[in-house]
Design an enzyme around this catalytic site. Sequence first.
Site, PDB file in Angstrom:
ATOM      1  N   CYS A   1       0.815  -1.210   0.000  1.00 51.05           N
ATOM      2  CA  CYS A   1       0.000   0.000   0.000  1.00 51.05           C
ATOM      3  C   CYS A   1       0.860   1.276   0.000  1.00 51.05           C
ATOM      4  O   CYS A   1       1.450   1.603  -1.029  1.00 51.05           O
ATOM      5  CB  CYS A   1      -0.981  -0.053   1.158  1.00 51.05           C
ATOM      6  SG  CYS A   1      -2.427   0.949   0.856  1.00 51.05           S
TER       7      CYS A   1
ATOM      8  N   GLU B   1      -1.012  -8.233   5.423  1.00 48.65           N
ATOM      9  CA  GLU B   1      -0.725  -8.387   6.858  1.00 48.65           C
ATOM     10  C   GLU B   1      -1.974  -8.212   7.719  1.00 48.65           C
ATOM     11  O   GLU B   1      -1.946  -8.479   8.909  1.00 48.65           O
ATOM     12  CB  GLU B   1       0.377  -7.401   7.281  1.00 48.65           C
ATOM     13  CG  GLU B   1      -0.044  -5.956   7.501  1.00 48.65           C
ATOM     14  CD  GLU B   1      -0.365  -5.189   6.228  1.00 48.65           C
ATOM     15  OE1 GLU B   1      -0.359  -5.780   5.129  1.00 48.65           O
ATOM     16  OE2 GLU B   1      -0.650  -3.980   6.336  1.00 48.65           O
TER      17      GLU B   1
ATOM     18  N   HIS C   1      -3.438  -5.026   1.699  1.00 50.55           N
ATOM     19  CA  HIS C   1      -2.752  -5.288   2.976  1.00 50.55           C
ATOM     20  C   HIS C   1      -2.769  -6.765   3.337  1.00 50.55           C
ATOM     21  O   HIS C   1      -3.663  -7.191   4.091  1.00 50.55           O
ATOM     22  CB  HIS C   1      -3.467  -4.530   4.101  1.00 50.55           C
ATOM     23  CG  HIS C   1      -3.239  -3.065   4.092  1.00 50.55           C
ATOM     24  ND1 HIS C   1      -2.239  -2.452   4.807  1.00 50.55           N
ATOM     25  CD2 HIS C   1      -3.892  -2.076   3.442  1.00 50.55           C
ATOM     26  CE1 HIS C   1      -2.289  -1.149   4.619  1.00 50.55           C
ATOM     27  NE2 HIS C   1      -3.280  -0.893   3.800  1.00 50.55           N
TER      28      HIS C   1
HETATM   29  N1  GLN Z   1      -3.767   6.395   1.156  1.00 46.58           N
HETATM   30  C1  GLN Z   1      -2.440   6.119   1.606  1.00 46.58           C
HETATM   31  C2  GLN Z   1      -1.414   6.977   0.862  1.00 46.58           C
HETATM   32  O1  GLN Z   1      -1.732   7.567  -0.105  1.00 46.58           O
HETATM   33  C3  GLN Z   1      -2.090   4.649   1.445  1.00 46.58           C
HETATM   34  C4  GLN Z   1      -3.096   3.803   2.193  1.00 46.58           C
HETATM   35  C5  GLN Z   1      -2.542   2.625   2.895  1.00 46.58           C
HETATM   36  O2  GLN Z   1      -1.322   2.424   3.024  1.00 46.58           O
HETATM   37  N2  GLN Z   1      -3.451   1.823   3.396  1.00 46.58           N
HETATM   38  O3  GLN Z   1      -0.300   7.052   1.267  1.00 46.58           O
END
Ligand code: GLN
Length: 190
Positions: A79, A171, A169
Amino acid sequence: MKIGVLALQGAFVEHEAALAALGAETVEIRRLSHFTDGLDGLVLPGGESTVQGKLLRESGLFQPVKEAISGGMPVFATCAGLILLAERLSNDDAVWLGLLDVTVRRNAYGRQLGSFRAELKVGGIEKFPAVFIRAPYVEQAGRETEILARAEEKIVAVRQKNMLATAFHPELTDDLRLHRFFLEQIGGAK
Ligand code: GLN
């Protein structure tokens, strides 16, 4: 097998638990002094990429982490970690580590789909329970970048040399198959 987990912000504890369940030792990386020799790999967790990027710079970890990854250190980014690794962001002027040949769109699913779950095929892994939280997706992947998963046509997991990255994610579920896959790549799965 010793894996560093970047622990500046975000969902790093859950990565540690998943790796520990697979028999790997984990080290929280918060300061430059924690980023020592003898790490077999590195996890870049989810969270907020802008905050993480700034903390990477302030802590002095930015350049050593960048050099280690470009020198071949295996990395598993989830992410916000994917955003930090990307060479291009389509809706943000920032580029952080800039090592993964992809164009990433931040917060790409809009307000209606702030968070959702999907069951995905990820490489050879069937029915992986993917959790997306204000997730990015990959708009365009370079030629050297292998696409491992798509959700509704959008690219959500990729691999390029020593870098494995997901928009979701792994995890945050108790499914350990993607962490096992990461450890297998570096020869450390039980
Ligand atoms: N929205 C976050 C970003 O732009 C990423 C979201 C996440 O890691 N769950 O950094």
